[in-house]
Scaffold this active site. Sequence first.
Site, PDB file in Angstrom:
ATOM      1  N   ARG A 106      -5.915  31.374  -7.915  1.00 16.53           N
ATOM      2  CA  ARG A 106      -6.414  30.040  -8.282  1.00 16.53           C
ATOM      3  C   ARG A 106      -7.558  29.669  -7.346  1.00 16.53           C
ATOM      4  O   ARG A 106      -7.353  29.563  -6.131  1.00 16.53           O
ATOM      5  CB  ARG A 106      -5.287  29.014  -8.149  1.00 16.53           C
ATOM      6  CG  ARG A 106      -5.654  27.576  -8.524  1.00 16.53           C
ATOM      7  CD  ARG A 106      -4.485  26.643  -8.231  1.00 16.53           C
ATOM      8  NE  ARG A 106      -3.270  27.080  -8.898  1.00 16.53           N
ATOM      9  CZ  ARG A 106      -2.043  26.640  -8.582  1.00 16.53           C
ATOM     10  NH1 ARG A 106      -1.882  25.758  -7.595  1.00 16.53           N
ATOM     11  NH2 ARG A 106      -0.985  27.090  -9.243  1.00 16.53           N
ATOM     12  N   HIS A 151      -2.017  30.152  -3.832  1.00 15.50           N
ATOM     13  CA  HIS A 151      -2.612  30.875  -4.956  1.00 15.50           C
ATOM     14  C   HIS A 151      -4.048  31.304  -4.646  1.00 15.50           C
ATOM     15  O   HIS A 151      -4.509  32.345  -5.124  1.00 15.50           O
ATOM     16  CB  HIS A 151      -2.632  29.993  -6.207  1.00 15.50           C
ATOM     17  CG  HIS A 151      -1.310  29.874  -6.895  1.00 15.50           C
ATOM     18  ND1 HIS A 151      -0.892  30.753  -7.865  1.00 15.50           N
ATOM     19  CD2 HIS A 151      -0.321  28.959  -6.765  1.00 15.50           C
ATOM     20  CE1 HIS A 151       0.291  30.382  -8.318  1.00 15.50           C
ATOM     21  NE2 HIS A 151       0.677  29.301  -7.663  1.00 15.50           N
ATOM     22  N   ASP A 158       2.617  32.389 -10.571  1.00 16.90           N
ATOM     23  CA  ASP A 158       3.659  31.631 -11.256  1.00 16.90           C
ATOM     24  C   ASP A 158       4.059  32.440 -12.481  1.00 16.90           C
ATOM     25  O   ASP A 158       3.193  32.829 -13.281  1.00 16.90           O
ATOM     26  CB  ASP A 158       3.134  30.260 -11.688  1.00 16.90           C
ATOM     27  CG  ASP A 158       2.746  29.385 -10.511  1.00 16.90           C
ATOM     28  OD1 ASP A 158       3.343  29.551  -9.433  1.00 16.90           O
ATOM     29  OD2 ASP A 158       1.849  28.534 -10.676  1.00 16.90           O
ATOM     30  N   GLU A 240      10.238  25.692  -6.480  1.00 15.31           N
ATOM     31  CA  GLU A 240       9.691  26.042  -7.795  1.00 15.31           C
ATOM     32  C   GLU A 240      10.242  27.398  -8.223  1.00 15.31           C
ATOM     33  O   GLU A 240       9.885  28.422  -7.643  1.00 15.31           O
ATOM     34  CB  GLU A 240       8.164  26.085  -7.758  1.00 15.31           C
ATOM     35  CG  GLU A 240       7.528  24.748  -7.374  1.00 15.31           C
ATOM     36  CD  GLU A 240       6.008  24.829  -7.267  1.00 15.31           C
ATOM     37  OE1 GLU A 240       5.451  25.960  -7.311  1.00 15.31           O
ATOM     38  OE2 GLU A 240       5.375  23.777  -7.143  1.00 15.31           O
ATOM     39  N   HIS A 243       7.514  30.263  -8.759  1.00 12.73           N
ATOM     40  CA  HIS A 243       6.464  30.503  -7.760  1.00 12.73           C
ATOM     41  C   HIS A 243       6.864  31.610  -6.776  1.00 12.73           C
ATOM     42  O   HIS A 243       7.854  31.464  -6.045  1.00 12.73           O
ATOM     43  CB  HIS A 243       6.211  29.189  -7.010  1.00 12.73           C
ATOM     44  CG  HIS A 243       5.153  29.232  -5.961  1.00 12.73           C
ATOM     45  ND1 HIS A 243       4.001  28.471  -6.027  1.00 12.73           N
ATOM     46  CD2 HIS A 243       5.051  29.921  -4.802  1.00 12.73           C
ATOM     47  CE1 HIS A 243       3.268  28.687  -4.964  1.00 12.73           C
ATOM     48  NE2 HIS A 243       3.889  29.573  -4.203  1.00 12.73           N
TER      49      HIS A 243
END
Length: 269
Positions: A106, A151, A158, A240, A243
Amino acid sequence: MTRLSRAVRGLLTALATLLAVTVASPTARAATDTTAPANFVALRTVDPTILQEMRYFTSHNFVGERIDGYLQPLCILTRPAAEALHQAQVKLLREGYSLKVYDCYRPQRAVNHFVRWAEDLDDQVMKSEFYPNVDKTRLFEDGYIAEKSGHSRGSTMDLTIVRLPARPTRPYHPGEPLVPCYASQDQRFPDNSVDMGTGFDCFDTLAHTLDPRVEGRQRDNRLLLKSTLEDLGFVNLAEEWWHYTFKPEPYPDTYFDFPVSSKSLVSTD
């Protein structure tokens, strides 16, 4: 102050400045690069069987629009992370499952987009699905949004598990009625993954991987993903279920900002 003292002080200041530039420059250069280092790869070149549903290339996410930096629906990872994910996929395929990634590398510009959105308290278009029980003023304090993301270092993803044969997930239509991400699987937005108890990117404590309220098949599914990945060096973020980060990371202290695009890669062969 004597002339000698001034000279010594000036020399020390110059050395400190040089050291600061030397230490900071790799991250600073990475933040402005338009191409990735050579050991970043498109996941499909390492394992084309892993399903990809890149949510931030679409408007079906907590912001409600495509996120900055996502020029293609493409999973990019460091090669060690991609190769370890391939090993996990081989294990799951034998059991009739496939991995599916929602997000991989990301860029920092995407994280900046999240921050701008979180600071705009009037924009709550997607609240009913992704954060129905969380006041938007608490997104930073509760850890749902941060100015940096693992990320961006390239080894975090994810993901979920899909039972084979995989059924297609219908497209999201902007403006359609939203259902809370923690609703039962037959009520929330359809996803071809196994039932993990919540949808992806659910800002709720029910998304905590080992939340005791998640039981039965939902808990088994989370543990299948967790055990499969942890055996290969991945570490889960406890808050999460989706994740995971591959360790050791090639770039543990560097946050990249090249776009999510095949053109950012040295080679996609």
